[in-house]
Design a protein around this motif. Structure first.
Motif, PDB file in Angstrom:
ATOM      1  N   ARG A  44       0.849  -1.183   0.000  1.00 42.74           N
ATOM      2  CA  ARG A  44       0.000   0.000   0.000  1.00 42.74           C
ATOM      3  C   ARG A  44       0.894   1.245   0.000  1.00 42.74           C
ATOM      4  O   ARG A  44       1.838   1.345   0.782  1.00 42.74           O
ATOM      5  CB  ARG A  44      -0.903  -0.010   1.240  1.00 42.74           C
ATOM      6  N   TYR A  94      -7.776   3.545  -1.058  1.00 44.49           N
ATOM      7  CA  TYR A  94      -8.307   3.600   0.293  1.00 44.49           C
ATOM      8  C   TYR A  94      -8.231   5.022   0.830  1.00 44.49           C
ATOM      9  O   TYR A  94      -7.242   5.727   0.591  1.00 44.49           O
ATOM     10  CB  TYR A  94      -7.496   2.707   1.233  1.00 44.49           C
ATOM     11  N   GLY A 114     -12.026   0.642   0.707  1.00 49.97           N
ATOM     12  CA  GLY A 114     -11.333   0.618  -0.573  1.00 49.97           C
ATOM     13  C   GLY A 114     -12.296   0.596  -1.745  1.00 49.97           C
ATOM     14  O   GLY A 114     -13.391   0.035  -1.667  1.00 49.97           O
TER      15      GLY A 114
END
Length: 121
Positions: A44, A94, A114
């Protein structure tokens, strides 16, 4: 606070999308609202953030000039306007809330579920 991100979808390269992140509950003026993304098989990564009170904005180098983050305090909503999308922007996006500005997931303590953005070439 609970966060709900939406607005993802399938778009052709060069197109635009606007993601929204709606927050239930109060967002304190000291909070930072961030956007992250995670592509398949990758970690991420930070995309952008905005200080809720001041409205100051921050971007990863990879999206500067391409994405714009904003917020609507009255609607408790944060937006991510994404223009000139590229296939490499494909990821689950997200939104998150942090108590201080940071560019790592550990800096944020509340996350939305998300929303998938797919950019076709």
């Amino acid at each position: 606070v609970q966060l709900q991100a939406f607005g993802g979808g399938l778009v052709q390269a060069g197109g635009s999308l606007r993601l929204s992140c709606a927050a239930s509950g109060r967002i304190f003026s000291s909070a930072v609202m961030g956007w992250f993304r995670q592509a398949p098989g990758k970690e991420r990564e930070f995309v952008s953030a905005i200080r809720w009170g001041r409205g100051s904005t921050y971007y990863a180098d990879s999206v500067k000039g391409q994405f714009t983050v904003s917020r609507d305090s009255a609607k408790n909503t944060v937006y991510l306007q994404m223009n000139s999308l590229k296939p490499e922007d494909t990821a689950v996006y997200y939104c998150a809330r942090g108590v201080s500005l940071g560019d790592t997931p550990a800096d944020y303590n509340a996350w939305g579920q998300g929303t998938l953005v797919t950019v076709s070439s």
